[in-house]
Design a protein around this motif. Structure first.
Motif, mmCIF file in Angstrom:
data_model
loop_
_atom_site.group_PDB
_atom_site.id
_atom_site.type_symbol
_atom_site.label_atom_id
_atom_site.label_comp_id
_atom_site.label_asym_id
_atom_site.label_seq_id
_atom_site.Cartn_x
_atom_site.Cartn_y
_atom_site.Cartn_z
ATOM 1 N N LYS A 95 18.733 -15.427 -61.963
ATOM 2 C CA LYS A 95 18.598 -15.049 -60.310
ATOM 3 C C LYS A 95 19.554 -13.927 -59.783
ATOM 4 N N LYS A 96 20.738 -14.257 -60.435
ATOM 5 C CA LYS A 96 21.727 -12.959 -60.072
ATOM 6 C C LYS A 96 21.554 -11.671 -60.800
ATOM 7 N N LEU A 97 20.976 -11.925 -61.958
ATOM 8 C CA LEU A 97 20.494 -10.752 -62.631
ATOM 9 C C LEU A 97 19.515 -9.917 -62.057
ATOM 10 N N ARG A 98 18.522 -10.536 -61.709
ATOM 11 C CA ARG A 98 17.392 -10.029 -60.670
ATOM 12 C C ARG A 98 17.951 -9.275 -59.608
ATOM 13 N N LYS A 99 19.029 -9.866 -59.048
ATOM 14 C CA LYS A 99 19.446 -9.352 -57.723
ATOM 15 C C LYS A 99 19.997 -7.841 -58.080
ATOM 16 N N LEU A 100 20.820 -7.843 -58.989
ATOM 17 C CA LEU A 100 21.403 -6.606 -59.520
ATOM 18 C C LEU A 100 20.484 -5.556 -60.149
ATOM 19 N N VAL A 101 19.583 -6.067 -60.830
ATOM 20 C CA VAL A 101 18.269 -5.150 -61.247
ATOM 21 C C VAL A 101 17.475 -4.694 -60.463
ATOM 22 N N PHE A 102 17.082 -5.663 -59.603
ATOM 23 C CA PHE A 102 15.879 -5.232 -58.810
ATOM 24 C C PHE A 102 16.166 -5.479 -57.189
ATOM 25 N N PRO A 103 17.334 -4.778 -56.569
ATOM 26 C CA PRO A 103 17.641 -4.850 -55.238
ATOM 27 C C PRO A 103 16.776 -4.482 -54.260
ATOM 28 N N PHE A 104 15.474 -3.910 -54.414
ATOM 29 C CA PHE A 104 14.355 -3.971 -53.618
ATOM 30 C C PHE A 104 13.854 -5.327 -53.105
ATOM 31 N N GLU A 105 13.901 -6.180 -54.101
ATOM 32 C CA GLU A 105 13.380 -7.594 -53.857
ATOM 33 C C GLU A 105 14.125 -8.315 -52.898
ATOM 34 N N ASP A 106 15.517 -8.229 -53.007
ATOM 35 C CA ASP A 106 16.206 -9.243 -51.992
ATOM 36 C C ASP A 106 16.434 -8.338 -50.676
ATOM 37 N N LEU A 107 16.003 -7.163 -50.729
ATOM 38 C CA LEU A 107 15.890 -6.535 -49.206
ATOM 39 C C LEU A 107 14.877 -6.749 -48.365
#
Length: 231
Positions: A4-16
């Protein structure tokens, strides 16, 4: 690192995206979204081996000093202190002996610095534009962008924490005038408040859609915390 933390770092659009109105068109936010296996394969380009030499090659202050090579080139340009050299240093993190000078002082890069990435391509670190640009910036950088026939892609860095500046818009116009294929890269996205960052991203997206022809439709997002690890 947890996925989950890795995805947030690699795919920032998803969180925004979850903070955006449903009326906002986000279709161009995912045109280029490689998976972890794709990223791992891409990392091989920056992994040194017997057949993959990655190193500083040479520098030039004028086009007549630039190396005469046929290998494809990509270049990184941006306003002084946008984090350009830090990003390049992060790309070369698997080759720590390759010297990429990073300074806290804006305008540190005064030359065009050429780095060999095996037989794949040459990466060129350009001097920053803006108030700390070298006095011969136009003769050096604009001439390179306009005449370098083996230049395949330009990465134009914009400070995501402050958004598009007047100098950035001039750089975009220059890329358009020269007919360059280029990408807008938004750096330091973790140094802006979320609301400010979203406004900056949407402003960049609007400029790409309405004012550019050669720009890739999706801006790339880079965290300052990632590039700063390798300083």
């Amino acid at each position: 690192m947890p996925e989950k933390k890795l995805r947030k770092l690699v795919f920032p659009f998803e969180d925004l995206e979850r903070h955006l109105s449903s009326k906002v068109n986000t279709s161009n936010f995912h045109l280029f979204q490689p998976g972890f296996e794709d990223i791992k394969r891409a990392e091989m380009f920056f992994t040194p081996s017997k057949n993959q030499k990655i190193d500083y090659f040479t520098s030039a202050v004028r086009m007549d000093h630039a190396p005469l090579i046929t290998q494809s080139e990509v270049c990184f340009i941006g306003r002084s202190n946008v984090g350009k050299s830090s990003l390049i240093k992060a790309l070369f993190s698997l080759v720590p002996e390759t010297e990429v000078r990073v300074s806290k002082t804006p305008g540190h890069t005064k030359k065009m610095n050429f780095f060999t990435v095996g037989k794949a391509f040459t990466l060129v670190d350009m001097p920053g534009y803006g108030y700390k640009a070298p006095k011969d910036f136009v003769d050096m950088v604009e001439t390179y962008l306009e005449t370098r026939h083996n230049l395949k892609r330009t990465f134009l860095l914009v400070d995501g924490s402050v958004g598009l500046q007047h100098a950035d818009r001039i750089a975009i116009d220059m890329c358009e005038e020269f007919g360059l294929p280029y990408v807008l890269v938004m750096t330091k996205i973790d140094k802006a408040k979320q609301g400010e960052l979203l406004r900056h991203i949407l402003e960049v997206q609007e400029v790409i859609q309405s004012q550019t022809v050669g720009c890739f439709p999706q801006p790339f997002l880079v965290r300052y915390s990632i590039t700063n690890l390798f300083r």
